[in-house]
Design a protein around this motif. Structure first.
Motif, short mmCIF file in Angstrom:
data_model
loop_
_atom_site.label_atom_id
_atom_site.label_comp_id
_atom_site.label_asym_id
_atom_site.label_seq_id
_atom_site.Cartn_x
_atom_site.Cartn_y
_atom_site.Cartn_z
N ILE A 1 0.84 -1.21 0.00
CA ILE A 1 0.00 0.00 0.00
C ILE A 1 0.87 1.25 0.00
O ILE A 1 0.61 2.21 -0.73
CB ILE A 1 -0.96 -0.01 1.21
CG1 ILE A 1 -2.01 -1.11 1.05
CG2 ILE A 1 -1.63 1.35 1.39
CD1 ILE A 1 -2.84 -1.36 2.28
N THR A 2 1.92 1.24 0.81
CA THR A 2 2.82 2.39 0.87
C THR A 2 3.48 2.63 -0.49
O THR A 2 3.56 3.77 -0.96
CB THR A 2 3.90 2.17 1.95
OG1 THR A 2 3.25 1.91 3.20
CG2 THR A 2 4.81 3.36 2.08
N LYS A 3 3.96 1.57 -1.12
CA LYS A 3 4.60 1.71 -2.43
C LYS A 3 3.60 2.14 -3.49
O LYS A 3 3.94 2.89 -4.41
CB LYS A 3 5.27 0.39 -2.84
CG LYS A 3 6.41 -0.04 -1.95
CD LYS A 3 7.59 0.88 -2.08
CE LYS A 3 8.73 0.35 -1.24
NZ LYS A 3 9.90 1.17 -1.29
N ALA A 4 2.36 1.68 -3.38
CA ALA A 4 1.33 2.07 -4.36
C ALA A 4 1.07 3.57 -4.33
O ALA A 4 0.72 4.17 -5.35
CB ALA A 4 0.03 1.31 -4.09
N PHE A 5 1.24 4.17 -3.18
CA PHE A 5 1.06 5.62 -3.05
C PHE A 5 2.40 6.36 -3.08
O PHE A 5 2.52 7.46 -2.56
CB PHE A 5 0.31 5.94 -1.75
CG PHE A 5 -1.14 5.57 -1.82
CD1 PHE A 5 -2.04 6.34 -2.53
CD2 PHE A 5 -1.60 4.42 -1.19
CE1 PHE A 5 -3.38 5.99 -2.60
CE2 PHE A 5 -2.93 4.06 -1.25
CZ PHE A 5 -3.83 4.85 -1.96
N GLN A 6 3.41 5.75 -3.71
CA GLN A 6 4.74 6.31 -3.88
C GLN A 6 5.43 6.66 -2.56
O GLN A 6 6.22 7.59 -2.50
CB GLN A 6 4.74 7.56 -4.80
CG GLN A 6 4.56 7.26 -6.26
CD GLN A 6 3.10 7.15 -6.66
OE1 GLN A 6 2.26 7.82 -6.10
NE2 GLN A 6 2.81 6.30 -7.61
N GLY A 7 5.13 5.93 -1.53
CA GLY A 7 5.79 6.14 -0.24
C GLY A 7 7.14 5.44 -0.22
O GLY A 7 7.40 4.53 -1.00
N GLU A 8 8.00 5.88 0.65
CA GLU A 8 9.34 5.30 0.79
C GLU A 8 9.40 4.53 2.11
O GLU A 8 9.18 5.11 3.17
CB GLU A 8 10.40 6.40 0.77
CG GLU A 8 10.46 7.18 -0.51
CD GLU A 8 10.98 6.37 -1.68
OE1 GLU A 8 11.70 5.37 -1.45
OE2 GLU A 8 10.65 6.71 -2.83
N CYS A 9 9.69 3.27 2.02
CA CYS A 9 9.84 2.46 3.23
C CYS A 9 10.59 1.19 2.87
O CYS A 9 10.73 0.85 1.71
CB CYS A 9 8.50 2.13 3.86
SG CYS A 9 7.51 1.00 2.87
N ARG A 10 11.04 0.53 3.92
CA ARG A 10 11.64 -0.80 3.78
C ARG A 10 10.81 -1.75 4.63
O ARG A 10 10.20 -1.36 5.62
CB ARG A 10 13.09 -0.78 4.24
CG ARG A 10 13.99 0.05 3.33
CD ARG A 10 15.40 0.08 3.82
NE ARG A 10 15.39 0.72 5.14
CZ ARG A 10 16.44 0.84 5.92
NH1 ARG A 10 17.59 0.35 5.55
NH2 ARG A 10 16.35 1.44 7.09
N TYR A 11 10.80 -3.00 4.21
CA TYR A 11 10.02 -4.01 4.92
C TYR A 11 10.45 -4.13 6.37
O TYR A 11 9.62 -4.22 7.28
CB TYR A 11 10.18 -5.35 4.18
CG TYR A 11 9.32 -6.46 4.69
CD1 TYR A 11 7.94 -6.34 4.74
CD2 TYR A 11 9.88 -7.66 5.11
CE1 TYR A 11 7.15 -7.38 5.20
CE2 TYR A 11 9.10 -8.69 5.57
CZ TYR A 11 7.73 -8.55 5.62
OH TYR A 11 6.95 -9.57 6.08
N LYS A 12 11.74 -4.08 6.62
CA LYS A 12 12.27 -4.19 7.98
C LYS A 12 11.79 -3.02 8.84
O LYS A 12 11.52 -3.19 10.03
CB LYS A 12 13.79 -4.24 7.93
CG LYS A 12 14.44 -4.63 9.22
CD LYS A 12 15.93 -4.81 9.02
CE LYS A 12 16.60 -5.17 10.33
NZ LYS A 12 18.04 -5.33 10.17
N GLN A 13 11.67 -1.82 8.25
CA GLN A 13 11.17 -0.67 9.00
C GLN A 13 9.72 -0.89 9.42
O GLN A 13 9.33 -0.59 10.56
CB GLN A 13 11.26 0.60 8.15
CG GLN A 13 12.64 1.14 7.97
CD GLN A 13 12.66 2.30 7.00
OE1 GLN A 13 11.88 2.37 6.06
NE2 GLN A 13 13.58 3.23 7.23
N ILE A 14 8.92 -1.40 8.51
CA ILE A 14 7.50 -1.65 8.82
C ILE A 14 7.38 -2.67 9.94
O ILE A 14 6.62 -2.48 10.89
CB ILE A 14 6.74 -2.10 7.56
CG1 ILE A 14 6.62 -0.93 6.58
CG2 ILE A 14 5.37 -2.65 7.91
CD1 ILE A 14 6.05 -1.30 5.24
#
Length: 184
Positions: free
Chosen positions: A131-144
């Motif tokens: 969902i985050t990537k679909a809205f062009q958000g920046e994150c890593r799986y480990k952070q989530i």
């Protein structure tokens, strides 16, 4: 890399894109993150964003389902025994055999609960990352996983306090039965 890119404020000189992770601030150990998540959540979120870890979040996620199961273990076993006694197919079994099945079922429930919670947590992290990537958000799986695991500390502490209150006062959710809920 050309000199033009070095002058562009959007492209750092090292060529690594900025993911919005602040570089300043102390690197906190897991215990300090636990304390900060309760006392200064914004600082803890920044520390988790800079250096996510998953060991403590995994421990929190594994302990969370065990707390209610261990507190209600005798009632859980009694429910299994009552269900087995009511089953017509179990009429030929002795009380010792039914007790043995109930013990095995209750212990397997204790073993499966943390595994199930971990699988749901990992899949939920993947969904949240998608969902985050679909809205062009920046994150890593480990952070989530790290952030959601550390925030689960609130539920674990709340559950432990509720259980302690229930055990000390002799009331609370440890004494609630399904028949008393049906009257509501």
């Amino acid at each position: 890399m050309t000199d033009m890119n070095r002058l562009d404020p959007q492209t750092p000189a090292n060529g690594i894109p900025d993911l919005g992770v602040p570089e300043s601030g102390p690197i906190l150990n897991p215990f300090a993150k636990l304390v900060k998540i309760l006392t200064a959540p914004a600082e803890a979120a920044d520390a988790i964003r800079r250096k996510p870890d998953v060991l403590v979040p995994v421990a929190v996620r594994v302990l969370s389902p065990l707390r209610p199961l261990l507190l209600k273990f005798p009632a859980y076993k009694d429910t299994i025994i009552t269900t087995l006694d009511a089953n017509p197919g179990m009429a030929s079994m002795t009380a010792d055999e039914i007790q043995s099945i109930a013990n095995m079922s209750a212990l397997s429930g204790l073993a499966i609960a943390p595994v199930t919670v971990l699988i749901v947590w990992l899949l939920g992290g993947l969904i949240l990352m998608g969902i985050t990537k679909a809205f062009q958000g920046e994150c890593r799986y480990k952070q989530i996983l790290s952030l959601s695991g550390y925030t689960a500390v609130f539920g674990l502490i709340g559950g432990l306090l509720t259980a302690a209150f229930g055990l000390v006062t002799g009331s609370g959710y440890t004494q609630t039965s399904l028949t008393s809920l049906a009257t509501l």
